[in-house]
Design an enzyme around this catalytic site. Structure first.
Site, PDB file in Angstrom:
ATOM      1  N   CYS A  64       0.850  -1.199   0.000  1.00  0.00           N
ATOM      2  CA  CYS A  64       0.000   0.000   0.000  1.00  0.00           C
ATOM      3  C   CYS A  64       0.888   1.252   0.000  1.00  0.00           C
ATOM      4  O   CYS A  64       2.060   1.190   0.360  1.00  0.00           O
ATOM      5  CB  CYS A  64      -0.957  -0.012   1.183  1.00  0.00           C
ATOM      6  N   ILE A 120       2.012 -13.261  -4.662  1.00  0.00           N
ATOM      7  CA  ILE A 120       2.164 -11.833  -4.875  1.00  0.00           C
ATOM      8  C   ILE A 120       0.862 -11.119  -4.531  1.00  0.00           C
ATOM      9  O   ILE A 120      -0.204 -11.738  -4.481  1.00  0.00           O
ATOM     10  CB  ILE A 120       2.501 -11.521  -6.375  1.00  0.00           C
ATOM     11  N   GLY A 135      -6.503 -12.739 -10.258  1.00  0.00           N
ATOM     12  CA  GLY A 135      -7.159 -13.822 -11.002  1.00  0.00           C
ATOM     13  C   GLY A 135      -6.187 -14.518 -11.947  1.00  0.00           C
ATOM     14  O   GLY A 135      -4.976 -14.257 -11.926  1.00  0.00           O
TER      15      GLY A 135
END
Ligand SMILES: Cc1cc2nc3c(=O)[nH]c(=O)nc-3n(C[C@H](O)[C@H](O)[C@H](O)COP(=O)(O)O)c2cc1C
EC number: 1.3.-.-
Length: 326
Positions: A141, A204, A230
């Protein structure tokens, strides 16, 4: 796993930096809320560990909508770490996970290094700390003090966060650093966080993407950029695990357990990550359309390992390196 699962000859247990998990399957942070939704479909306490959504010190309302976009083989999200803040998280979510006997990996986040440390302190000193199997530090972040640069993209910022969190985490409780693939050299970041005291790595997090709404000819997401997850990112996850595990095996960086995440939908997908070097597996986006996926993938992985004649999951971890001649 479930009562219906036949007994197996494969030892699926995992040693996560000194903490024993009965199996390698975890949820991925942010993809199963804080467990209650998923518990309607599977017994969350049977997972190797349940990973919570990243929690910050104060409540966060998240970004405006739209904050999700479908892509041909995954999704983009820019939720913005929406959450109740660490106090409410401990009293409601961690308390509930503790009550059902789940092993919990608490994902923590912050806008500054000291915010991460404060969140870790609140979790490990809480009365539900006995449920916590590890702390996963989501350094993917932005660091507000550093013009919004993502911690995990900057060795110095990553080092500082891990050093401050390590001071809060009691001995014996693993601290995992969750890395971003959006860097030039992920081995360098892995080395940095391991030197700062991380006991393991989760790889990851999502990779940045943009979707343009071609009717309105403007970005689809309110924040323009979002994290791609995804099936589309599985080769990137396998590559990250491969490179970092390779550096560990070559003695270029310290050896530590790797938790693989990114596009896992089936046991075969999980086996790719394991063979590349992962000891445990997280399932994220796949759980949105199949909430049983973390448990199902574990069963499929176990069957594939048995079919290949192995008796322990740990025998398969990183095996692709042994079978590769450049
Ligand atoms: C809707 C959504 C929310 C997420 N929230 C978080 C989060 O709070 N913290 C975090 O570390 N990762 C978060 N992630 C990233 C996932 O944990 C995971 O690393 C990534 O999605 C890749 O795995 P997958 O392809 O199986 O989803 C989020 C992903 C999605 C799709």
């Amino acid at each position: 796993m479930t009562a219906a699962t036949p007994p197996s000859s494969v030892d699926m247990s995992v040693d996560l930096a000194g903490v024993r998990l009965p199996n390698p399957m975890m949820t991925a942070s942010g993809c199963a809320a804080n467990g209650r939704e998923m518990h309607r479909f599977i017994d969350v306490a049977q997972l190797g560990a349940f990973v919570t959504k990243s929690v910050k010190a104060q409540p966060v309302s998240g970004r405006g909508t739209p904050r999700m976009a479908e892509t041909p083989s995954g999704m983009l999200n820019s939720i913005g770490l929406q959450g109740p803040g660490v106090q409410a998280f401990v009293e409601e979510d961690l308390a509930w996970l503790h009550s059902i006997g789940a092993r919990v990996v608490v994902s923590i986040a912050g806008s500054t290094a000291s915010e991460f440390a404060g969140v870790a302190r609140a979790v490990v000193r809480s009365r539900y700390a006995s449920a916590v199997a590890a702390i996963e530090v989501n350094i993917s972040c932005p660091n507000v003090a550093n013009r919004g640069l993502v911690f995990a993209c900057d060795p110095a910022s990553s080092h500082k966060v891990m050093t401050l969190v390590r001071e809060e985490v009691p001995r014996g409780l693993p601290m995992l650093a969750k890395l971003s693939p959006d860097v030039t050299d992920i081995v360098e970041i892995a080395d940095t966080v391991l030197k700062a005291g991380a006991h393991g790595l989760t790889m990851i997090n999502t990779t940045l993407g943009v979707a343009i709404d071609v009717d309105r000819l403007r970005p689809h997401l309110i924040a323009a950029t979002g994290g791609l997850s995804g099936p589309a990112i599985r080769p990137i996850a396998v590559r990250a695990v491969w490179q970092v595990a390779g550096a560990m095996r070559a003695g270029r960086i310290r050896t530590a357990p790797i938790v693989g995440a990114g596009g896992v939908r089936t046991g075969r997908d999980a086996l790719e990550l394991v063979a590349a070097g992962a000891s445990a597996i997280q399932v994220g986006t796949a759980a949105f359309n199949d909430p049983t996926a973390p448990e199902r993938v574990g069963r499929e992985l176990e069957a594939l390992i048995a079919e290949r004649g192995f008796t322990r999951l740990s025998e398969v971890t990183g095996i692709a390196h042994e079978r590769f001649t450049p």
